[in-house]
Design an enzyme around this catalytic site. Structure first.
Site, short mmCIF file in Angstrom:
data_model
loop_
_atom_site.label_atom_id
_atom_site.label_comp_id
_atom_site.label_asym_id
_atom_site.label_seq_id
_atom_site.Cartn_x
_atom_site.Cartn_y
_atom_site.Cartn_z
N ASN A 52 0.84 -1.19 0.00
CA ASN A 52 0.00 0.00 0.00
C ASN A 52 0.88 1.24 0.00
OD1 ASN A 52 0.68 -0.76 2.68
ND2 ASN A 52 -1.05 0.35 3.54
N GLU A 54 0.32 5.35 0.74
CA GLU A 54 -0.67 6.35 1.18
C GLU A 54 -0.30 7.76 0.74
OE1 GLU A 54 -1.23 5.70 5.38
OE2 GLU A 54 -2.30 3.82 5.00
N GLU A 65 -2.78 -4.79 -2.93
CA GLU A 65 -3.23 -5.78 -3.91
C GLU A 65 -3.26 -5.18 -5.32
OE1 GLU A 65 -4.58 -4.93 -1.08
OE2 GLU A 65 -5.74 -6.53 -0.14
N1 THU Z 1 -5.33 -1.38 2.34
C1 THU Z 1 -4.76 -2.25 1.43
O1 THU Z 1 -3.58 -2.08 1.05
N2 THU Z 1 -5.51 -3.28 0.96
C2 THU Z 1 -6.81 -3.51 1.31
O2 THU Z 1 -7.44 -4.38 0.71
C3 THU Z 1 -7.44 -2.70 2.35
C4 THU Z 1 -6.69 -1.53 2.82
C5 THU Z 1 -4.53 -0.26 2.83
C6 THU Z 1 -5.02 1.08 2.37
C7 THU Z 1 -4.50 1.98 3.46
O3 THU Z 1 -3.16 2.34 3.14
C8 THU Z 1 -4.48 1.11 4.69
O4 THU Z 1 -4.56 -0.23 4.23
C9 THU Z 1 -5.59 1.38 5.67
O5 THU Z 1 -6.83 1.34 5.05
#
Ligand code: THU
Length: 166
Positions: A52, A54, A65
């Site tokens: 992820n 941000e 994903e």
């Molecule tokens: N996040 C993911 O990487 N995958 C998911 O399927 C759900 C959420 C991340 C997004 C954000 O950076 C953090 O988790 C909190 O929501």
């Protein structure tokens, strides 16, 4: 989602899960502290990872994903993906349970699955960092009655029914 164990996964699935865990430290998640590592498996056993990422503009954040799937596509494996492993860790509290992919990620996993030979059998493996909790599912089970490419087809069953006045 079916509970399973690290030991009962195949050798390549264990490798996939380890890759998802290894990339977790690259997660850029200063705002949520929620780290996600994902690893996509191709039919010829290539592994492509993502995390992820941000943004200070929170809504612009990208999930691990989808990052992994986009990397797989840009590396030429867009229609060869067969499974994805996901490992999550909350930096602010011990992560006790596995997390499953968000709705947007499920939709994109479905897209990758539709492009693959195995389609809705595309496997999703989720685990905690210690691998003490491992769950496995398919995109067919995680996203039933999904909107898919067939909905865009002019001759889809539903379109036919509407046209026939049913
Ligand atoms: N996040 C993911 O990487 N995958 C998911 O399927 C759900 C959420 C991340 C997004 C954000 O950076 C953090 O988790 C909190 O929501």
């Amino acid at each position: 989602m079916a509970k399973t164990s690290f030991e009962s996964l195949s050798e390549i699935e264990q490798k996939l899960l380890k890759a998802a865990k290894a990339v977790l430290r690259r997660s850029y998640s200063p705002y949520s502290g929620f780290q996600v590592g994902a690893a996509v498996l191709t039919e010829d056993n290539k592994i492509i990872t993502g995390t992820n990422f941000e943004s200070a503009s929170y809504g612009d954040s990208i999930c691990a994903e989808r990052a992994a799937l986009l990397r797989a596509n840009s590396q030429g494996h867009g229609d060869e993906c067969v499974a994805i492993a996901i490992v999550t860790r909350n930096k602010n509290s011990p992560t006790k349970e596995v997390s499953s992919p968000c709705g947007s990620c499920r939709q994109l996993i479905l897209e990758a699955a539709q492009r693959s030979r195995i389609r809705r059998a595309f496997k999703i493996i989720m685990a905690t960092t210690k691998f003490d909790k491992v769950e496995a599912s398919t995109i067919g089970a995680l996203l039933p009655s999904a909107f898919g490419p067939e909905d865009l087809e002019e001759n889809s069953q539903e379109t036919k029914e509407i046209k026939n006045g049913n």
